[in-house]
Write a protein that holds these residues in place. Structure first.
Motif, PDB file in Angstrom:
ATOM      1  N   ALA A 328     -83.147  -2.059 -22.286  1.00  0.00           N
ATOM      2  CA  ALA A 328     -83.672  -2.838 -21.407  1.00  0.00           C
ATOM      3  C   ALA A 328     -85.075  -3.211 -21.683  1.00  0.00           C
ATOM      4  O   ALA A 328     -85.529  -4.168 -21.608  1.00  0.00           O
ATOM      5  CB  ALA A 328     -83.604  -2.471 -19.953  1.00  0.00           C
ATOM      6  N   SER A 329     -86.007  -1.995 -21.894  1.00  0.00           N
ATOM      7  CA  SER A 329     -87.506  -2.394 -21.966  1.00  0.00           C
ATOM      8  C   SER A 329     -87.485  -2.995 -23.300  1.00  0.00           C
ATOM      9  O   SER A 329     -88.785  -3.595 -23.223  1.00  0.00           O
ATOM     10  CB  SER A 329     -88.084  -1.007 -21.872  1.00  0.00           C
ATOM     11  OG  SER A 329     -87.915  -0.036 -23.198  1.00  0.00           O
ATOM     12  N   LEU A 330     -87.035  -2.658 -24.192  1.00  0.00           N
ATOM     13  CA  LEU A 330     -87.094  -3.217 -25.748  1.00  0.00           C
ATOM     14  C   LEU A 330     -86.767  -4.891 -25.727  1.00  0.00           C
ATOM     15  O   LEU A 330     -87.339  -5.469 -26.585  1.00  0.00           O
ATOM     16  CB  LEU A 330     -86.481  -2.484 -26.574  1.00  0.00           C
ATOM     17  CG  LEU A 330     -86.666  -1.117 -27.058  1.00  0.00           C
ATOM     18  CD1 LEU A 330     -86.007  -0.453 -28.048  1.00  0.00           C
ATOM     19  CD2 LEU A 330     -88.036  -1.021 -27.523  1.00  0.00           C
ATOM     20  N   PHE A 331     -86.218  -5.279 -24.655  1.00  0.00           N
ATOM     21  CA  PHE A 331     -85.835  -6.727 -24.641  1.00  0.00           C
ATOM     22  C   PHE A 331     -87.124  -7.612 -24.168  1.00  0.00           C
ATOM     23  O   PHE A 331     -87.096  -8.845 -23.849  1.00  0.00           O
ATOM     24  CB  PHE A 331     -84.653  -7.199 -23.632  1.00  0.00           C
ATOM     25  CG  PHE A 331     -83.409  -6.909 -24.495  1.00  0.00           C
ATOM     26  CD1 PHE A 331     -83.115  -7.790 -25.517  1.00  0.00           C
ATOM     27  CD2 PHE A 331     -82.559  -5.927 -24.022  1.00  0.00           C
ATOM     28  CE1 PHE A 331     -81.966  -7.650 -25.961  1.00  0.00           C
ATOM     29  CE2 PHE A 331     -81.141  -6.032 -24.457  1.00  0.00           C
ATOM     30  CZ  PHE A 331     -81.073  -6.557 -25.735  1.00  0.00           C
ATOM     31  N   TRP A 332     -88.240  -6.868 -24.013  1.00  0.00           N
ATOM     32  CA  TRP A 332     -89.484  -7.506 -23.527  1.00  0.00           C
ATOM     33  C   TRP A 332     -90.564  -7.396 -24.604  1.00  0.00           C
ATOM     34  O   TRP A 332     -91.363  -6.303 -24.453  1.00  0.00           O
ATOM     35  CB  TRP A 332     -90.016  -6.587 -22.257  1.00  0.00           C
ATOM     36  CG  TRP A 332     -89.022  -7.280 -21.027  1.00  0.00           C
ATOM     37  CD1 TRP A 332     -88.025  -6.329 -20.655  1.00  0.00           C
ATOM     38  CD2 TRP A 332     -89.019  -8.561 -20.381  1.00  0.00           C
ATOM     39  NE1 TRP A 332     -87.298  -6.892 -19.521  1.00  0.00           N
ATOM     40  CE2 TRP A 332     -87.625  -8.324 -19.522  1.00  0.00           C
ATOM     41  CE3 TRP A 332     -89.440  -9.523 -20.382  1.00  0.00           C
ATOM     42  CZ2 TRP A 332     -87.391  -9.374 -18.761  1.00  0.00           C
ATOM     43  CZ3 TRP A 332     -89.063 -10.756 -19.499  1.00  0.00           C
ATOM     44  CH2 TRP A 332     -87.948 -10.601 -18.580  1.00  0.00           C
ATOM     45  N   PRO A 333     -90.649  -8.039 -25.693  1.00  0.00           N
ATOM     46  CA  PRO A 333     -91.550  -7.775 -26.806  1.00  0.00           C
ATOM     47  C   PRO A 333     -93.124  -8.051 -26.754  1.00  0.00           C
ATOM     48  O   PRO A 333     -93.784  -7.938 -27.314  1.00  0.00           O
ATOM     49  CB  PRO A 333     -90.996  -8.692 -27.895  1.00  0.00           C
ATOM     50  CG  PRO A 333     -90.476  -9.844 -27.091  1.00  0.00           C
ATOM     51  CD  PRO A 333     -89.857  -9.076 -25.815  1.00  0.00           C
ATOM     52  N   GLU A 334     -93.376  -8.469 -25.567  1.00  0.00           N
ATOM     53  CA  GLU A 334     -94.806  -8.557 -25.086  1.00  0.00           C
ATOM     54  C   GLU A 334     -95.564  -7.322 -25.086  1.00  0.00           C
ATOM     55  O   GLU A 334     -96.795  -7.410 -25.023  1.00  0.00           O
ATOM     56  CB  GLU A 334     -95.019  -9.335 -23.635  1.00  0.00           C
ATOM     57  CG  GLU A 334     -94.476 -11.009 -23.788  1.00  0.00           C
ATOM     58  CD  GLU A 334     -94.465 -11.578 -22.432  1.00  0.00           C
ATOM     59  OE1 GLU A 334     -95.135 -12.302 -22.112  1.00  0.00           O
ATOM     60  OE2 GLU A 334     -93.315 -11.450 -21.880  1.00  0.00           O
TER      61      GLU A 334
END
Length: 734
Positions: A328-334
């Protein structure tokens, strides 16, 4: 972060000392550590079993052993940050007047029954009075003078059920210039109490930030101030008020987003079913913290926890849920920074029930010395090392999605925390948020939280074509965002507003109904007037400039409890996408490529829909043997973190994945060598790409046994396995 009894013994203050030594154990340091990509927090002194593949060791507390712990972690090659709690800790000097001569016990958070809210004994959750920030600042400055380079002030938390102490009543009278009102007696009193709690911790931390910056100016130092905090979504769900996004406006340099199994497994409701949805909840928790920092220079780390604060789940449960949060965290590439472990001492030295251990009978908990408790399974420990090491490499320029429709935002406000207790609180499962959020992610639409307080110009909304919004369960603290939203819609955006106007908190005394204001009865009317459709607009589709407003007169919370509620929300989104000329697409998967890394999640499928498959040559980072997969089927329970061998940036020999930290990598003809460092007693699996099968493999000059090396001809990779060493071992592949 909530933790075990150990934390109750942790001292209040923290400081950080950056790495200055040039070598460790006579070996060259990894210069990449100065980038501070990965970190972990610990109260333990260094030991060989905790030599994790991270850049930063955050030492917790400034007890008498603090300087020695700092020295130990620095000598082992880490940048050292230190962390302490804000809202609770060993604050007895402040409580009992040894700081300023005044007794501050009446500033302990207190509920309506008169019960003081404690973290154990006289470690109280505090209602910060005027001198509380000064107390924190005095000790922080002392820490900086001792060599601090950064501080982490974690969890400024005020329980929504609190607000009844004498200290809070004094703060109320000072802030509002009126007599305190019991928060549970009216919507207005509850909202005002929550707003004050938000302000009190924001102002207390501002005192610390200001003091640190003034000290920096005097000394020429550049000490940073970070705030580890739960997400807005979790704090609202758990009925806690915190200053959240406002901290960047008063001097914070960034956050650690404290999202982990314990927060993300909190039950919510979707299509009438109450359940844990760890991946979906974590996706929006990390997303809400991304929204809090978007458009700023604030640094952001995402936390993962391989176990959690509840010690009564089994190792299999911890592993499954940890994988959900990592993906889930890696789906936020910012962001490409991660706290890879809180309290590694409890992960690698603790004992928990073996995988598959039956749960205790209802109402009973396992004893800590239960015979079912075992140390971490060897394969899980190796998997953790592989993933932790890979997280150092997540800053990638190539970003590519395979998903449902993107370009959809969901507006959130810090005011989500303001209606959670006392007088007619919002939905206990936070259906006012999840009722709009879950229908998107369940069908592969990665809707993004959008922080209302961060909207300054339409440029802040440039990534969106459609915005979902409600004022159910939250209210705009100012009218400032209305003009931004209106300008965005007029320029072509589509605002989907879902609200039945029945929230009792619409009637609180605020800017939309203040004396001299136009006299709106709800904040929705003020927004609609700014949009140009008028306060008395009817539900339906309204053209607004080049864009549109769609108002559906439904309660998002009620929709979350309806079997067809999710489908209705998706039909509304499809209508909004059509108005925005944005192709609408659902999917039973989410896939994100970050350079050579593939992050994937299987989701709900419709009748007859085939399971999505990834084809290629992949290394599975969630497997202790780093196995090669050519087909990855994304059924609804599959979460995957992969290395795509066909997308690696170079073609020569290289380490592809490793359950250790690899440095000093050297190519020698068709072979290579590298230094491998990691926690003792954990097996290092390392997969190496080579042009052909190796002639020999040696670890510290000794030939590696044949059974500890496996060549895979299809992928042209070699798997080697050997015991990790905190001092490092030299691996040579000829």
């Amino acid at each position: 972060m909530r933790s075990t009894r150990l934390i109750r013994r942790i001292a209040v203050w923290s400081l950080a000392a950056c790495l200055s030594a040039a070598t460790v154990q006579g070996q060259a340091l990894d210069p990449r550590r100065s980038e501070e990509r990965t970190s972990f927090q610990t109260h333990a002194p260094w030991d060989a079993g905790l030599q994790l593949p991270a850049d930063v060791a955050m030492v917790y507390g400034i007890g008498k052993d603090m300087p020695d712990r700092i020295r130990q972690w620095k000598e082992r090659g880490y940048v050292v940050h230190l962390m302490t709690g804000v809202s609770w800790g060993e604050y007895q000097d402040y409580l009992y007047g040894r700081f300023d001569g005044q007794n501050h016990v009446d500033e302990a958070q207190t509920d309506r029954t008169g019960k003081v809210i404690s973290h154990g004994g006289d470690v109280y959750y505090m209602c910060p009075g005027p001198n509380f920030g000064k107390y924190l600042a005095q000790n922080v400055l002392r820490a900086i003078d001792a060599g601090a380079e950064a501080i982490h002030l974690e969890e400024p938390e005020f329980w929504a059920r609190a607000g009844y102490s004498e200290g809070f009543k004094r703060a109320w009278r000072e802030h509002y210039k009126e007599e305190w009102a019991p928060p549970h007696e009216s919507a207005d009193a509850q909202y005002k109490a929550s707003r004050l709690k938000y302000v009190l911790y924001r102002d207390a931390l501002k005192q610390v930030f200001d003091a640190v910056k003034e000290h920096n100016a005097k000394t020429g130092k550049n000490v940073k101030c970070y705030v580890p905090t739960h997400s807005l979504v979790n704090y609202a769900l758990w009925c806690i008020v915190s200053p959240e996004s406002s901290l960047l406006t008063v001097g914070a340099d960034g956050y650690i987003a404290q999202v982990w199994t314990g927060t993300a497994r909190s039950k919510n409701v979707y299509e009438g079913k109450v359940a844990e949805r760890t991946f979906q909840s974590a996706f929006f928790e990390y997303g809400s913290m991304t929204a809090a920092t978007r458009g700023s220079r604030g640094r952001l780390w995402f936390l993962h926890d391989p176990v959690e604060d509840d010690p009564n789940h089994d190792w299999g449960d911890y592993k499954t849920n940890w994988e959900c949060t990592v993906v889930a965290s890696l789906f936020w590439p910012e962001t490409s920074r991660y706290e890879i472990a809180p309290w590694p001492e409890r992960i690698f030295h603790g004992k928990y029930p073996a995988p598959g251990t039956p749960p205790p009978p209802p109402g009973r908990r396992r004893r800590r010395d239960d015979s079912s408790r075992v140390a971490i399974p060897a394969d899980y420990a190796t998997e953790l090392m592989s993933v932790m090491n890979a997280l150092n490499d997540m800053e990638q320029s190539e970003i590519a999605w395979e998903s449902g429709t993107r370009g959809i935002g969901l507006v959130v406000s810090d005011a989500l925390m303001f209606q959670r207790e006392g007088y007619k609180p919002s939905d206990p499962h936070l259906g006012n948020f999840f009722g709009l959020a879950l229908p998107t992610i369940h069908r592969g639409i990665p809707a993004e939280p959008v922080q209302l307080e961060n909207l300054r110009t339409t440029a802040d909304l440039s990534r969106y074509k459609v915005l979902m919004m409600t004022y159910e369960g939250m209210k705009p603290m100012t009218p400032d965002a209305d003009r931004v939203l209106a300008d965005w819609v007029k320029a072509g955006g589509v605002l989907l507003f879902v609200d039945d106007d029945k929230d009792p908190y619409n009637q609180i005394k605020s800017w939309w109904n203040a004396p001299g204001a136009p006299g709106y009865t709800t904040p929705r009317q003020a927004l609609f007037d700014t949009l140009g459709v008028g306060p008395d607009a009817k539900p339906g589709l309204h053209a607004v400039g080049s864009g549109a407003l769609i108002w559906d007169e439904s309660s998002p919370a009620r929709l979350s409890h309806e079997a067809e509620g999710g489908a209705k929300v998706r039909r509304l989104i499809e209508q909004a996408c059509e108005a925005a000329k944005l192709p609408y697409r659902e999917a039973n998967h989410l896939v994100l490529r970050r350079g050579p890394y593939v992050i994937a999640a299987g989701l709900d499928s419709t009748s007859g829909e085939a399971v999505h498959e990834l084809k290629g040559r992949f290394v599975d980072l969630f497997d202790a043997s780093l196995k090669i997969e050519t087909t990855v089927a994304l059924d609804s329970s599959r979460r995957a973190f992969l290395v795509d061998l066909d997308r690696l940036p170079s073609h020569g020999p290289r380490v592809v994945a490793a359950a250790c930290r690899t440095t000093d990598e050297k190519i020698n003809g068709n072979g290579l060598s590298f230094l491998a460092t990691g926690p003792k007693d954990i097996t290092a699996s390392v997969r190496v790409r080579l042009p052909k099968a190796p002639r020999s493999v040696a670890v510290d000059g000794r030939a590696l046994a044949a059974e500890a090396q496996i060549w895979d001809e299809g992928s042209k990779t070699l798997l080697v396995r050997f015991p990790n060493s905190a001092d490092g071992v030299r691996v040579v592949v000829e």
